[in-house]
Scaffold this motif. Structure first.
Motif, PDB file in Angstrom:
ATOM      1  N   LEU A  66       0.831  -1.205   0.000  1.00 42.39           N
ATOM      2  CA  LEU A  66       0.000   0.000   0.000  1.00 42.39           C
ATOM      3  C   LEU A  66       0.865   1.255   0.000  1.00 42.39           C
ATOM      4  CD1 LEU A  66      -2.858   1.211   0.214  1.00 42.39           C
ATOM      5  CD2 LEU A  66      -2.637   1.060   2.713  1.00 42.39           C
ATOM      6  N   LEU A  67       1.911   1.266   0.819  1.00 40.78           N
ATOM      7  CA  LEU A  67       2.798   2.435   0.861  1.00 40.78           C
ATOM      8  C   LEU A  67       3.493   2.634  -0.478  1.00 40.78           C
ATOM      9  CD1 LEU A  67       4.073   4.715   2.502  1.00 40.78           C
ATOM     10  CD2 LEU A  67       5.866   3.111   3.216  1.00 40.78           C
ATOM     11  N   GLN A  68       3.951   1.550  -1.080  1.00 42.66           N
ATOM     12  CA  GLN A  68       4.609   1.652  -2.381  1.00 42.66           C
ATOM     13  C   GLN A  68       3.640   2.177  -3.446  1.00 42.66           C
ATOM     14  OE1 GLN A  68       6.111  -2.036  -4.033  1.00 42.66           O
ATOM     15  NE2 GLN A  68       7.625  -0.970  -5.257  1.00 42.66           N
ATOM     16  N   LEU A  69       2.397   1.693  -3.406  1.00 43.32           N
ATOM     17  CA  LEU A  69       1.379   2.149  -4.350  1.00 43.32           C
ATOM     18  C   LEU A  69       1.174   3.659  -4.229  1.00 43.32           C
ATOM     19  CD1 LEU A  69      -1.008   1.679  -6.342  1.00 43.32           C
ATOM     20  CD2 LEU A  69      -2.438   1.256  -4.305  1.00 43.32           C
ATOM     21  N   PHE A  70       1.003   4.125  -3.004  1.00 38.70           N
ATOM     22  CA  PHE A  70       0.796   5.555  -2.789  1.00 38.70           C
ATOM     23  C   PHE A  70       2.025   6.359  -3.223  1.00 38.70           C
ATOM     24  CE2 PHE A  70      -2.615   4.731   0.592  1.00 38.70           C
ATOM     25  CZ  PHE A  70      -3.644   5.169  -0.237  1.00 38.70           C
ATOM     26  N   ASN A  71       3.203   5.931  -2.790  1.00 36.44           N
ATOM     27  CA  ASN A  71       4.424   6.685  -3.125  1.00 36.44           C
ATOM     28  C   ASN A  71       4.675   6.742  -4.614  1.00 36.44           C
ATOM     29  OD1 ASN A  71       6.576   5.811  -0.237  1.00 36.44           O
ATOM     30  ND2 ASN A  71       4.788   7.144  -0.415  1.00 36.44           N
ATOM     31  N   ASN A  72       4.424   5.644  -5.319  1.00 39.03           N
ATOM     32  CA  ASN A  72       4.618   5.614  -6.773  1.00 39.03           C
ATOM     33  C   ASN A  72       3.677   6.574  -7.491  1.00 39.03           C
ATOM     34  OD1 ASN A  72       6.612   3.697  -6.491  1.00 39.03           O
ATOM     35  ND2 ASN A  72       5.323   1.968  -7.092  1.00 39.03           N
ATOM     36  N   ASN A  73       2.607   6.945  -6.811  1.00 32.48           N
ATOM     37  CA  ASN A  73       1.637   7.859  -7.414  1.00 32.48           C
ATOM     38  C   ASN A  73       1.665   9.250  -6.755  1.00 32.48           C
ATOM     39  OD1 ASN A  73      -0.300   6.350  -9.479  1.00 32.48           O
ATOM     40  ND2 ASN A  73       0.266   4.899  -7.855  1.00 32.48           N
ATOM     41  N   GLY A  74       2.777   9.550  -6.095  1.00 33.78           N
ATOM     42  CA  GLY A  74       2.998  10.896  -5.565  1.00 33.78           C
ATOM     43  C   GLY A  74       2.336  11.195  -4.237  1.00 33.78           C
ATOM     44  N   ILE A  75       1.785  10.184  -3.576  1.00 38.92           N
ATOM     45  CA  ILE A  75       1.130  10.404  -2.283  1.00 38.92           C
ATOM     46  C   ILE A  75       2.086  10.011  -1.158  1.00 38.92           C
ATOM     47  CG2 ILE A  75      -0.797   9.745  -0.804  1.00 38.92           C
ATOM     48  CD1 ILE A  75      -2.425   9.254  -3.329  1.00 38.92           C
ATOM     49  N   HIS A  76       2.353  10.968  -0.273  1.00 36.70           N
ATOM     50  CA  HIS A  76       3.337  10.753   0.795  1.00 36.70           C
ATOM     51  C   HIS A  76       2.732  11.082   2.151  1.00 36.70           C
ATOM     52  CE1 HIS A  76       6.770  10.007  -1.904  1.00 36.70           C
ATOM     53  NE2 HIS A  76       6.120  10.817  -2.725  1.00 36.70           N
ATOM     54  N   PHE A  77       3.354  10.546   3.189  1.00 34.76           N
ATOM     55  CA  PHE A  77       2.817  10.675   4.557  1.00 34.76           C
ATOM     56  C   PHE A  77       3.828  11.247   5.525  1.00 34.76           C
ATOM     57  CE2 PHE A  77       0.737   7.251   2.291  1.00 34.76           C
ATOM     58  CZ  PHE A  77      -0.604   7.563   2.468  1.00 34.76           C
ATOM     59  N   GLY A  78       4.998  11.658   5.039  1.00 38.21           N
ATOM     60  CA  GLY A  78       6.032  12.180   5.927  1.00 38.21           C
ATOM     61  C   GLY A  78       5.706  13.597   6.395  1.00 38.21           C
TER      62      GLY A  78
END
Length: 305
Positions: A293-305
């Motif tokens: 899930l984290l990889q999916l979000f990050n690959n699409n520009g969505i970050h949580f930092g």
């Protein structure tokens, strides 16, 4: 009539050994059962070459048994009265030169080099200490630690368990955790209000290559309502506002144009639905599910930092 004796107010401290008072409010509970102490040391399987970190040694009941088995004990103690008592116990013995005491709050100091950590921790610092320990470098071999029973159950909980939570996932991605033994409250002086458990924590080596700040950011969102579907969670306005702000920073930094009609809610829900995450719930997700899930979000520009 006889005189009425006034009852003395209950003290929050307990007298032990030569006038030393233990403060229950800061987690000072001395483990007094020698069989339990010896079992903990046996479970630690120390080598004569090991340097051991002990946190909160108190008056040294566990420390002495550790000194019998290892090369050196580095004991971190906040209470100078207790460390003075410990120094007295080893003076003039073969263990005197094998003991080093660091005075201070273990959460605020740089941890020294050590091979193994063995400790009966003050329960108030359990969560912050375990992450300080697991993120410490160089990686140590393992730790044998005593926690409040429910905290230990959270550490070892699996997907679907009632106590499975963000703590479970955050620790299990960094280490293998095994429950070793239960310890009843009557084995302490003064007895705590809760039962205890001893666990063995072995850091994963090499450590997983993740951005821990981002990883924890995702878990905070997912476990805030762990029984809800991810689709329901990511429709919440507060969460959408947070990730939309981060998305804007990402696009700006990478010179990615954002369409005027861009809708973050539609974008996120489509990502979840297209990748079979929409109906997932945090309480039953495996670590690999969260990684995906984290990889999916990050690959699409969505970050949580």
């Amino acid at each position: 009539m006889g005189k009425i004796k006034k009852s003395k107010p209950k003290s929050k401290s307990t007298n032990i050994n030569q006038g030393i008072f233990l403060n229950k409010q800061v987690g000072q509970h001395v483990l007094k059962n020698p069989l339990i102490l010896q079992t903990i040391v046996d479970k630690a399987a120390l080598k004569s070459t090991d340097i051991v970190l002990e946190v909160g040694p108190g008056t040294g009941n566990l420390t002495i048994k550790l000194l019998e088995q290892c090369k050196k004990v580095v004991a971190c103690e906040l209470d100078t009265r207790l460390s003075a008592e410990l120094i007295k116990r080893v003076q003039g013995t073969p263990y005197q030169n094998k003991l080093e005491i660091i005075h201070g709050n273990v959460l605020k100091i740089d941890l020294p080099y050590f091979d193994v950590c063995v400790a009966n921790l003050p329960y108030q610092i359990s969560s912050p200490f375990i992450f300080k320990l697991l993120l410490h470098r160089p990686i140590f071999k393992y730790a044998v630690l005593m926690f409040q029973k429910e905290f230990a159950q959270r550490l070892t909980a699996k997907p679907g368990d009632k106590l499975y939570c963000r703590l479970s996932v955050n620790t299990q991605i960094l280490a293998r955790i095994d429950h070793l033994m239960k310890v009843g409250k009557n084995n302490f002086k003064p007895p705590p209000k809760v039962e205890s458990s001893v666990v063995r924590i072995q850091p994963k080596n090499p450590a997983p290559t993740i951005n821990f700040q981002e990883w924890d950011g995702l878990l905070r969102i997912a476990f805030n309502r762990k029984n809800k579907t991810l689709s329901a969670i990511f429709k919440q306005s507060g969460i959408l506002s947070l990730i939309e702000k981060n998305y804007g920073v990402h696009c700006s930094f990478n010179n990615i144009p954002v369409p005027k009609d861009f809708n973050m809610k539609d974008f996120v829900i489509k990502l979840l639905e297209d990748n079979d995450f929409a109906a997932s719930r945090a309480r039953t997700m495996e670590i690999n599910d969260f990684l995906g899930l984290l990889q999916l979000f990050n690959n699409n520009g969505i970050h949580f930092g």
